[in-house]
Scaffold this motif. Structure first.
Motif, PDB file in Angstrom:
ATOM      1  N   PHE A 155       0.829  -1.203   0.000  1.00 32.63           N
ATOM      2  CA  PHE A 155       0.000   0.000   0.000  1.00 32.63           C
ATOM      3  C   PHE A 155       0.868   1.259   0.000  1.00 32.63           C
ATOM      4  N   VAL A 156       1.880   1.296   0.853  1.00 33.80           N
ATOM      5  CA  VAL A 156       2.731   2.477   0.958  1.00 33.80           C
ATOM      6  C   VAL A 156       3.506   2.710  -0.340  1.00 33.80           C
ATOM      7  N   ALA A 157       3.942   1.624  -0.956  1.00 32.22           N
ATOM      8  CA  ALA A 157       4.712   1.738  -2.201  1.00 32.22           C
ATOM      9  C   ALA A 157       3.838   2.079  -3.400  1.00 32.22           C
ATOM     10  N   GLY A 158       2.528   1.993  -3.234  1.00 35.97           N
ATOM     11  CA  GLY A 158       1.638   2.230  -4.357  1.00 35.97           C
ATOM     12  C   GLY A 158       1.497   1.039  -5.274  1.00 35.97           C
ATOM     13  N   ALA A 159       1.968  -0.129  -4.823  1.00 36.98           N
ATOM     14  CA  ALA A 159       1.860  -1.333  -5.639  1.00 36.98           C
ATOM     15  C   ALA A 159       0.454  -1.909  -5.617  1.00 36.98           C
ATOM     16  N   PHE A 160      -0.331  -1.516  -4.630  1.00 39.75           N
ATOM     17  CA  PHE A 160      -1.696  -2.013  -4.490  1.00 39.75           C
ATOM     18  C   PHE A 160      -2.543  -0.876  -3.947  1.00 39.75           C
ATOM     19  N   PRO A 161      -3.720  -0.614  -4.525  1.00 35.23           N
ATOM     20  CA  PRO A 161      -4.511   0.535  -4.094  1.00 35.23           C
ATOM     21  C   PRO A 161      -5.289   0.276  -2.818  1.00 35.23           C
ATOM     22  N   ARG A 162      -5.435   1.323  -2.007  1.00 36.81           N
ATOM     23  CA  ARG A 162      -6.355   1.277  -0.869  1.00 36.81           C
ATOM     24  C   ARG A 162      -7.778   1.466  -1.367  1.00 36.81           C
ATOM     25  N   ALA A 163      -8.719   0.999  -0.574  1.00 35.00           N
ATOM     26  CA  ALA A 163     -10.128   1.234  -0.882  1.00 35.00           C
ATOM     27  C   ALA A 163     -10.424   2.727  -0.786  1.00 35.00           C
ATOM     28  N   PRO A 164     -11.434   3.205  -1.511  1.00 38.68           N
ATOM     29  CA  PRO A 164     -11.844   4.606  -1.353  1.00 38.68           C
ATOM     30  C   PRO A 164     -12.171   4.906   0.100  1.00 38.68           C
ATOM     31  N   LYS A 165     -11.995   6.160   0.479  1.00 38.10           N
ATOM     32  CA  LYS A 165     -12.183   6.544   1.875  1.00 38.10           C
ATOM     33  C   LYS A 165     -13.554   6.184   2.396  1.00 38.10           C
ATOM     34  N   ILE A 166     -14.589   6.331   1.565  1.00 35.78           N
ATOM     35  CA  ILE A 166     -15.932   6.037   2.033  1.00 35.78           C
ATOM     36  C   ILE A 166     -16.071   4.562   2.399  1.00 35.78           C
ATOM     37  N   MET A 167     -15.400   3.676   1.652  1.00 36.16           N
ATOM     38  CA  MET A 167     -15.464   2.250   1.971  1.00 36.16           C
ATOM     39  C   MET A 167     -14.677   1.943   3.227  1.00 36.16           C
ATOM     40  N   ARG A 168     -13.571   2.654   3.438  1.00 35.72           N
ATOM     41  CA  ARG A 168     -12.822   2.452   4.674  1.00 35.72           C
ATOM     42  C   ARG A 168     -13.621   2.944   5.872  1.00 35.72           C
ATOM     43  N   THR A 169     -14.312   4.077   5.693  1.00 33.07           N
ATOM     44  CA  THR A 169     -15.144   4.598   6.770  1.00 33.07           C
ATOM     45  C   THR A 169     -16.268   3.630   7.110  1.00 33.07           C
ATOM     46  N   MET A 170     -16.827   2.987   6.085  1.00 34.01           N
ATOM     47  CA  MET A 170     -17.897   2.011   6.290  1.00 34.01           C
ATOM     48  C   MET A 170     -17.353   0.657   6.734  1.00 34.01           C
ATOM     49  N   ARG A 171     -16.039   0.559   6.834  1.00 37.64           N
ATOM     50  CA  ARG A 171     -15.354  -0.668   7.239  1.00 37.64           C
ATOM     51  C   ARG A 171     -15.643  -1.804   6.259  1.00 37.64           C
ATOM     52  N   ALA A 172     -15.606  -1.450   4.978  1.00 33.50           N
ATOM     53  CA  ALA A 172     -15.865  -2.421   3.920  1.00 33.50           C
ATOM     54  C   ALA A 172     -14.662  -2.554   2.997  1.00 33.50           C
ATOM     55  N   GLU A 173     -13.458  -2.305   3.542  1.00 31.12           N
ATOM     56  CA  GLU A 173     -12.252  -2.408   2.704  1.00 31.12           C
ATOM     57  C   GLU A 173     -12.078  -3.828   2.185  1.00 31.12           C
ATOM     58  N   TRP A 174     -12.517  -4.808   2.972  1.00 26.45           N
ATOM     59  CA  TRP A 174     -12.423  -6.200   2.542  1.00 26.45           C
ATOM     60  C   TRP A 174     -13.208  -6.424   1.240  1.00 26.45           C
ATOM     61  N   LEU A 175     -14.351  -5.734   1.089  1.00 28.98           N
ATOM     62  CA  LEU A 175     -15.161  -5.882  -0.109  1.00 28.98           C
ATOM     63  C   LEU A 175     -14.441  -5.305  -1.324  1.00 28.98           C
ATOM     64  N   PHE A 176     -13.741  -4.185  -1.136  1.00 30.56           N
ATOM     65  CA  PHE A 176     -12.963  -3.588  -2.220  1.00 30.56           C
ATOM     66  C   PHE A 176     -11.862  -4.537  -2.664  1.00 30.56           C
ATOM     67  N   ARG A 177     -11.179  -5.149  -1.699  1.00 23.36           N
ATOM     68  CA  ARG A 177     -10.117  -6.092  -2.044  1.00 23.36           C
ATOM     69  C   ARG A 177     -10.680  -7.309  -2.764  1.00 23.36           C
ATOM     70  N   LEU A 178     -11.863  -7.768  -2.338  1.00 20.51           N
ATOM     71  CA  LEU A 178     -12.492  -8.903  -3.008  1.00 20.51           C
ATOM     72  C   LEU A 178     -12.830  -8.563  -4.448  1.00 20.51           C
ATOM     73  N   MET A 179     -13.298  -7.346  -4.699  1.00 18.83           N
ATOM     74  CA  MET A 179     -13.626  -6.935  -6.066  1.00 18.83           C
ATOM     75  C   MET A 179     -12.377  -6.880  -6.945  1.00 18.83           C
ATOM     76  N   LEU A 180     -11.240  -6.486  -6.360  1.00 19.62           N
ATOM     77  CA  LEU A 180     -10.002  -6.404  -7.134  1.00 19.62           C
ATOM     78  C   LEU A 180      -9.390  -7.769  -7.407  1.00 19.62           C
ATOM     79  N   GLU A 181      -9.495  -8.685  -6.442  1.00 18.30           N
ATOM     80  CA  GLU A 181      -8.872 -10.002  -6.569  1.00 18.30           C
ATOM     81  C   GLU A 181      -9.872 -11.097  -6.213  1.00 18.30           C
ATOM     82  N   PRO A 182     -10.922 -11.254  -7.007  1.00 19.09           N
ATOM     83  CA  PRO A 182     -11.976 -12.207  -6.633  1.00 19.09           C
ATOM     84  C   PRO A 182     -11.508 -13.656  -6.563  1.00 19.09           C
ATOM     85  N   LYS A 183     -10.656 -14.067  -7.482  1.00 16.31           N
ATOM     86  CA  LYS A 183     -10.217 -15.465  -7.465  1.00 16.31           C
ATOM     87  C   LYS A 183      -9.364 -15.766  -6.236  1.00 16.31           C
TER      88      LYS A 183
END
Length: 267
Positions: A212-240
């Protein structure tokens, strides 16, 4: 909901150990998770950075609990660490078991940056993990995020277990104050339990933080982090890759906690 346990129990440790003072903890599955506010957690980990001996900080989420239930080595590694809660799953679990959520969500990526900015004085860092080149890029980024600290060494996490000892010796020679290790669970926690004392440093098990710090992988949008749904963002990026962890793992986690609750009530 009436608490099944009236309050979190307290465990005491020698001041040179990972959990370096009396700390309230909640048992989430087989893992003792510290019950701390963000300010308390930052101060406690800073105190660990000023101590000596084996010092390990690890983060625990729903996936971690699933792994710990079936991996004795990971359970033993968590027993040697100050374990901080990460994610909404552990809040749900604590509400089910004790009637209250954790005081704060100590999400590992945000907490690590907060910690590096919080620690007073200059410290030396060793970055261990991620793919080749990522740790170096993360080190460059950290000079902007926390310029008071200095990176003295980096190493990717793609080395065989046969080189574990050599890597620990390499780190020990450089004598960093803090090691950030991001090799995924359960490898990073088990490596820390085996080698933290040898390095002489405070070891933080930080998952994908370097990416995340290196920019090799994106963080979830702030609204998703606020909603504590960052796991859902990661699932959408890497579903398999993450389907089993989240789509299958989250119900397994809740079922395990429900079973724990029934066992507690039956007593």
């Amino acid at each position: 909901m009436k608490p099944l346990l009236s309050e979190p129990f307290t465990m005491s440790f020698d001041t040179t150990a990972s959990r370096d003072a009396a700390a309230p903890v909640s048992m989430i599955g087989p893992v003792a998770v510290a019950v701390l506010t963000k300010a308390q957690a930052l101060d406690r980990v800073e105190a660990m950075a000023n101590a000596t001996g084996e010092r390990i900080v690890a983060f625990c989420n729903a996936h971690s609990i699933n792994l710990a239930r079936r991996n004795p080595a990971l359970r033993a590694a968590y027993d040697r660490a100050l374990v901080l809660n990460d994610g909404v799953g552990l809040d749900i679990a604590r509400r089910m078991l004790e009637g209250a959520a954790f005081p704060a969500n100590l999400q590992g990526t945000d907490f690590t940056t907060n910690l590096l900015q919080h620690i007073r004085g200059s410290r030396t860092l060793f970055l261990l993990g991620s793919k080749p080149g990522v740790a170096q890029a993360a080190g460059d980024a950290l000079t902007r995020i926390a310029p008071q600290h200095r990176v003295v060494g980096v190493r990717d996490g793609y080395f065989p277990a046969s080189e574990d000892e050599a890597v620990a010796q390499e780190i020990a020679r450089l004598r960093p104050d803090i090691v950030l290790i991001g090799m995924g669970q359960p490898r990073q926690e088990i490596w820390a339990a085996r080698h933290a004392a040898q390095t002489g440093a405070l070891v933080l098990c930080i998952g994908a933080y370097l990416d995340f710090v290196a920019g090799a992988f994106p963080r979830a949008p702030k609204i998703m982090r606020t909603m504590r749904a960052e796991w859902l963002f990661r699932l959408m990026l890497e579903p398999k890759r993450l389907f089993a962890r989240y789509v299958i793992g989250n119900p397994q986690f809740l079922l395990g906690i429900a079973n724990d609750r029934r066992r507690i009530k039956s007593r």
